[in-house]
Design an enzyme around this catalytic site. Sequence first.
Site, PDB file in Angstrom:
ATOM      1  N   LEU A 164     -30.937 -21.092  18.815  1.00 19.48           N
ATOM      2  CA  LEU A 164     -30.681 -21.841  17.582  1.00 19.48           C
ATOM      3  C   LEU A 164     -29.259 -21.543  17.127  1.00 19.48           C
ATOM      4  O   LEU A 164     -28.822 -20.382  17.161  1.00 19.48           O
ATOM      5  CB  LEU A 164     -31.655 -21.424  16.474  1.00 19.48           C
ATOM      6  CG  LEU A 164     -33.024 -22.108  16.412  1.00 19.48           C
ATOM      7  CD1 LEU A 164     -33.836 -21.530  15.264  1.00 19.48           C
ATOM      8  CD2 LEU A 164     -32.892 -23.615  16.260  1.00 19.48           C
ATOM      9  N   ASP A 165     -28.533 -22.567  16.681  1.00 21.31           N
ATOM     10  CA  ASP A 165     -27.183 -22.368  16.167  1.00 21.31           C
ATOM     11  C   ASP A 165     -27.226 -21.522  14.888  1.00 21.31           C
ATOM     12  O   ASP A 165     -28.250 -21.492  14.190  1.00 21.31           O
ATOM     13  CB  ASP A 165     -26.532 -23.716  15.854  1.00 21.31           C
ATOM     14  CG  ASP A 165     -26.185 -24.502  17.107  1.00 21.31           C
ATOM     15  OD1 ASP A 165     -26.054 -23.884  18.177  1.00 21.31           O
ATOM     16  OD2 ASP A 165     -26.050 -25.745  17.009  1.00 21.31           O
ATOM     17  N   PRO A 166     -26.125 -20.854  14.538  1.00 17.40           N
ATOM     18  CA  PRO A 166     -26.098 -20.042  13.308  1.00 17.40           C
ATOM     19  C   PRO A 166     -26.472 -20.820  12.046  1.00 17.40           C
ATOM     20  O   PRO A 166     -27.098 -20.267  11.142  1.00 17.40           O
ATOM     21  CB  PRO A 166     -24.644 -19.554  13.251  1.00 17.40           C
ATOM     22  CG  PRO A 166     -24.214 -19.513  14.679  1.00 17.40           C
ATOM     23  CD  PRO A 166     -24.890 -20.690  15.327  1.00 17.40           C
ATOM     24  N   ALA A 208     -28.604 -23.162  11.813  1.00 18.01           N
ATOM     25  CA  ALA A 208     -29.998 -23.604  11.866  1.00 18.01           C
ATOM     26  C   ALA A 208     -30.924 -22.441  11.518  1.00 18.01           C
ATOM     27  O   ALA A 208     -30.603 -21.274  11.739  1.00 18.01           O
ATOM     28  CB  ALA A 208     -30.338 -24.134  13.257  1.00 18.01           C
TER      29      ALA A 208
END
Length: 303
Positions: A45-47, A49
């Site tokens: 997961l991206d930061p 998100a």
Amino acid sequence: MPDTLFGFLNIDKPLGLTSHDVVARVRRVARQTVGKTKVGHAGTLDPLATGVLIVCLGHATRLSEYAMVSTKQYRAEITLGIETDTYDAEGEIIAQADASYVTQDAIIDAYQPYLGAFDQMPPIYSAIKKDGKKLYEIARSDQDIDLRELGIEARPVTIHAIELLAYDAPKITLDVTCSAGTYIRSLAHDIGAQLGVGAHLSGLVRTRSGNFHVDKATNLDDLLENTAWDTHLIDPADALSDWQTIVLTDEQASDIQLGRFINKDDILQDDYVMATMPDGHLLAVLENRDNHWKPHKVFLPQA
């Protein structure tokens, strides 16, 4: 915390942390409590998100590839009228337009082309590697690169469903159910292009990954402060319960542990199945080999 860790944690990833940050924190506490422990995750997961991050403990790290390919569900906030170079809120604004005239019907029409199976071009600011270097590293050094010139091709993805949850101009909120590997940032960018006003992903929550749901996810700080993880540790057989499963006899279990093939006396046709002991312990992943099941990955019972 049990003496030996073997299972999954369903963690609600906090905003601002990378998936690696979460894994590092869990690993540090696990090693302090039970000693050296393998820890990994199944799906980045991206930061920016939040939501479901599956963390694998002990030998369950060998099952991450199976958990990783499960169907995902997201709640995506998309801001119309502002386009960024990264397709999300972290990037620099590269174009702006008036989106106040966009209607709800137009939004629904704009995402119709992305329902079903199609080839999606990944964003340039992504962790995909080219010649050992991540694309976002290349992009930072050369703003004008073309993905196709780098040999990066569109990748097959499937979006099973999109539902418009809310529209409060210029922001829209979508519920998206999709295959693993789908870039929601790219979907946001493409919807903005379809509408002719540009857009970027301004917020993202992963609400489901396979059998893991965000409403049952554990707060990271609460988990790390209370190291009695028994109530949070999810057995692999439960986590992967959507797989075809066979229950082994004692004789079959003995053969599997010795690396022997066992006769395939069932009608299952899947390439791989889970094999459990009568008590429910996941013993192995078996590979379909004609009239036999071959041990593919074996998880010996802990003493």
